[in-house]
Write a protein that holds these residues in place. Structure first.
Motif, mmCIF file in Angstrom:
data_model
loop_
_atom_site.group_PDB
_atom_site.id
_atom_site.type_symbol
_atom_site.label_atom_id
_atom_site.label_comp_id
_atom_site.label_asym_id
_atom_site.label_seq_id
_atom_site.Cartn_x
_atom_site.Cartn_y
_atom_site.Cartn_z
ATOM 1 N N ASN A 77 0.852 -1.180 0.000
ATOM 2 C CA ASN A 77 0.000 0.000 0.000
ATOM 3 C C ASN A 77 0.894 1.239 0.000
ATOM 4 O OD1 ASN A 77 -1.722 2.110 0.492
ATOM 5 N ND2 ASN A 77 -2.816 1.102 2.153
ATOM 6 N N PRO A 78 0.891 2.010 -1.113
ATOM 7 C CA PRO A 78 1.759 3.192 -1.174
ATOM 8 C C PRO A 78 1.429 4.238 -0.110
ATOM 9 C CG PRO A 78 0.375 3.056 -3.118
ATOM 10 C CD PRO A 78 0.135 1.806 -2.326
ATOM 11 N N ASN A 79 0.256 4.135 0.505
ATOM 12 C CA ASN A 79 -0.074 5.073 1.573
ATOM 13 C C ASN A 79 0.699 4.755 2.853
ATOM 14 O OD1 ASN A 79 -1.945 6.492 -0.006
ATOM 15 N ND2 ASN A 79 -3.468 4.921 0.391
ATOM 16 N N ASP A 80 1.197 3.533 2.970
ATOM 17 C CA ASP A 80 1.972 3.128 4.131
ATOM 18 C C ASP A 80 3.456 3.424 3.962
ATOM 19 O OD1 ASP A 80 -0.339 2.150 5.280
ATOM 20 O OD2 ASP A 80 0.014 0.106 4.578
ATOM 21 N N SER A 81 3.900 3.616 2.747
ATOM 22 C CA SER A 81 5.311 3.834 2.463
ATOM 23 C C SER A 81 5.420 4.643 1.184
ATOM 24 C CB SER A 81 6.020 2.498 2.285
ATOM 25 O OG SER A 81 7.357 2.701 1.931
ATOM 26 N N ASN A 82 6.497 5.394 1.055
ATOM 27 C CA ASN A 82 6.674 6.137 -0.187
ATOM 28 C C ASN A 82 7.975 5.772 -0.880
ATOM 29 O OD1 ASN A 82 8.572 7.393 1.395
ATOM 30 N ND2 ASN A 82 7.899 9.454 0.929
ATOM 31 N N LEU A 83 8.561 4.627 -0.512
ATOM 32 C CA LEU A 83 9.827 4.214 -1.099
ATOM 33 C C LEU A 83 9.777 2.734 -1.478
ATOM 34 C CD1 LEU A 83 12.797 4.872 -1.777
ATOM 35 C CD2 LEU A 83 13.353 4.220 0.576
ATOM 36 N N LEU A 84 10.166 2.451 -2.717
ATOM 37 C CA LEU A 84 10.251 1.080 -3.205
ATOM 38 C C LEU A 84 11.661 0.878 -3.740
ATOM 39 C CD1 LEU A 84 8.966 -1.640 -4.029
ATOM 40 C CD2 LEU A 84 8.353 -0.546 -6.195
ATOM 41 N N ILE A 85 12.378 -0.106 -3.213
ATOM 42 C CA ILE A 85 13.734 -0.412 -3.670
ATOM 43 C C ILE A 85 13.711 -1.783 -4.331
ATOM 44 C CG2 ILE A 85 16.130 -0.795 -3.000
ATOM 45 C CD1 ILE A 85 15.572 1.033 -0.572
ATOM 46 N N LEU A 86 14.117 -1.827 -5.599
ATOM 47 C CA LEU A 86 14.211 -3.075 -6.352
ATOM 48 C C LEU A 86 15.690 -3.313 -6.624
ATOM 49 C CD1 LEU A 86 11.281 -2.480 -8.855
ATOM 50 C CD2 LEU A 86 11.259 -3.872 -6.781
ATOM 51 N N ASP A 87 16.273 -4.257 -5.916
ATOM 52 C CA ASP A 87 17.707 -4.502 -5.992
ATOM 53 C C ASP A 87 17.993 -5.733 -6.840
ATOM 54 O OD1 ASP A 87 20.415 -4.628 -5.586
ATOM 55 O OD2 ASP A 87 20.298 -5.022 -3.440
ATOM 56 N N LYS A 122 12.358 -4.343 -19.275
ATOM 57 C CA LYS A 122 12.972 -3.403 -18.341
ATOM 58 C C LYS A 122 12.386 -2.013 -18.559
ATOM 59 C CE LYS A 122 17.323 -5.911 -18.128
ATOM 60 N NZ LYS A 122 18.731 -5.944 -18.534
ATOM 61 N N ASP A 123 12.258 -1.616 -19.829
ATOM 62 C CA ASP A 123 11.679 -0.310 -20.145
ATOM 63 C C ASP A 123 10.220 -0.228 -19.701
ATOM 64 O OD1 ASP A 123 14.100 0.493 -21.248
ATOM 65 O OD2 ASP A 123 13.501 -0.023 -23.303
ATOM 66 N N LYS A 124 9.475 -1.313 -19.866
ATOM 67 C CA LYS A 124 8.072 -1.340 -19.422
ATOM 68 C C LYS A 124 7.988 -1.185 -17.904
ATOM 69 C CE LYS A 124 6.376 -4.167 -23.212
ATOM 70 N NZ LYS A 124 5.892 -5.492 -23.614
ATOM 71 N N LEU A 125 8.882 -1.864 -17.189
ATOM 72 C CA LEU A 125 8.900 -1.734 -15.734
ATOM 73 C C LEU A 125 9.170 -0.299 -15.322
ATOM 74 C CD1 LEU A 125 8.858 -2.884 -12.869
ATOM 75 C CD2 LEU A 125 11.283 -3.452 -13.160
ATOM 76 N N VAL A 126 10.102 0.356 -15.978
ATOM 77 C CA VAL A 126 10.395 1.765 -15.672
ATOM 78 C C VAL A 126 9.157 2.619 -15.904
ATOM 79 C CG1 VAL A 126 11.705 3.790 -16.439
ATOM 80 C CG2 VAL A 126 12.880 1.618 -16.021
ATOM 81 N N GLN A 127 8.450 2.390 -17.003
ATOM 82 C CA GLN A 127 7.236 3.162 -17.279
ATOM 83 C C GLN A 127 6.200 2.971 -16.180
ATOM 84 O OE1 GLN A 127 6.878 5.490 -19.630
ATOM 85 N NE2 GLN A 127 9.039 5.032 -19.958
ATOM 86 N N ILE A 128 6.050 1.755 -15.705
ATOM 87 C CA ILE A 128 5.106 1.472 -14.620
ATOM 88 C C ILE A 128 5.535 2.204 -13.350
ATOM 89 C CG2 ILE A 128 4.278 -0.338 -13.049
ATOM 90 C CD1 ILE A 128 4.416 -2.243 -15.535
ATOM 91 N N LEU A 129 6.808 2.115 -13.017
ATOM 92 C CA LEU A 129 7.304 2.761 -11.795
ATOM 93 C C LEU A 129 7.162 4.276 -11.853
ATOM 94 C CD1 LEU A 129 10.508 0.629 -11.149
ATOM 95 C CD2 LEU A 129 8.318 0.499 -9.941
ATOM 96 N N LEU A 130 7.353 4.851 -13.028
ATOM 97 C CA LEU A 130 7.227 6.309 -13.168
ATOM 98 C C LEU A 130 5.788 6.787 -12.955
ATOM 99 C CD1 LEU A 130 9.612 6.963 -16.187
ATOM 100 C CD2 LEU A 130 9.974 7.636 -13.791
ATOM 101 N N ARG A 131 4.816 5.922 -13.182
ATOM 102 C CA ARG A 131 3.405 6.289 -12.992
ATOM 103 C C ARG A 131 2.946 6.145 -11.546
ATOM 104 N NH1 ARG A 131 2.375 2.886 -17.706
ATOM 105 N NH2 ARG A 131 1.543 1.375 -16.251
ATOM 106 N N GLU A 132 3.696 5.403 -10.758
ATOM 107 C CA GLU A 132 3.280 5.107 -9.394
ATOM 108 C C GLU A 132 3.560 6.280 -8.453
ATOM 109 O OE1 GLU A 132 1.477 2.514 -8.523
ATOM 110 O OE2 GLU A 132 1.555 1.857 -10.597
ATOM 111 N N PRO A 133 2.800 6.376 -7.345
ATOM 112 C CA PRO A 133 2.900 7.533 -6.445
ATOM 113 C C PRO A 133 4.010 7.428 -5.404
ATOM 114 C CG PRO A 133 1.160 6.088 -5.702
ATOM 115 C CD PRO A 133 1.698 5.498 -6.988
ATOM 116 N N TYR A 134 4.957 6.523 -5.582
ATOM 117 C CA TYR A 134 6.023 6.408 -4.602
ATOM 118 C C TYR A 134 7.382 6.559 -5.281
ATOM 119 C CZ TYR A 134 5.037 1.634 -6.162
ATOM 120 O OH TYR A 134 4.738 0.535 -6.917
ATOM 121 N N ASN A 135 8.375 6.814 -4.483
ATOM 122 C CA ASN A 135 9.744 6.938 -4.980
ATOM 123 C C ASN A 135 10.321 5.545 -5.172
ATOM 124 O OD1 ASN A 135 9.966 9.868 -4.682
ATOM 125 N ND2 ASN A 135 9.690 9.403 -2.534
#
Length: 69
Positions: A7-17, A28-41
Motif C-alpha cells: 500500500n503506497p499510503n503506508d510507504s513512499n519508497l520502493l527499492i528493487l535490488d 525493463k523499459d516497461k517496468l520503468v514506465q510502470i514505476l514512473l506512474r506510481e505515487p512512490y519513490n
C-alpha cells in the motif's frame, strides 16, 4: 509486506535490488514506465541498464571503498 498487499499510503519508497537482470530490455523499459506512474519513490538497482527517463546514481568501488559519483 508482500507485493500483493503493498500500500503506497503506508510507504513512499520502493527499492528493487537486482531484480531486472532476468528481464529483456523491452520489459525493463516497461517496468520503468510502470514505476514512473506510481505515487512512490523508486530505486532500481542495476549493473549496466540505463534508461534516459530515470535519474542516475553511480556507485564505484575501488580498493574496497565505494563512492557515489
Amino acid at each position: 509486506p508482500d507485493i500483493d498487499t503493498f500500500n503506497p499510503n503506508d510507504s513512499n519508497l520502493l527499492i528493487l535490488d537486482e531484480v531486472i537482470s532476468v528481464l529483456s530490455d523491452s520489459n525493463k523499459d516497461k517496468l520503468v514506465q510502470i514505476l514512473l506512474r506510481e505515487p512512490y519513490n523508486s530505486i532500481l538497482v542495476s549493473h549496466g541498464y540505463i534508461n534516459p527517463e530515470c535519474g542516475l546514481l553511480t556507485i564505484n568501488k575501488s580498493n574496497n571503498i565505494s563512492r557515489i559519483e
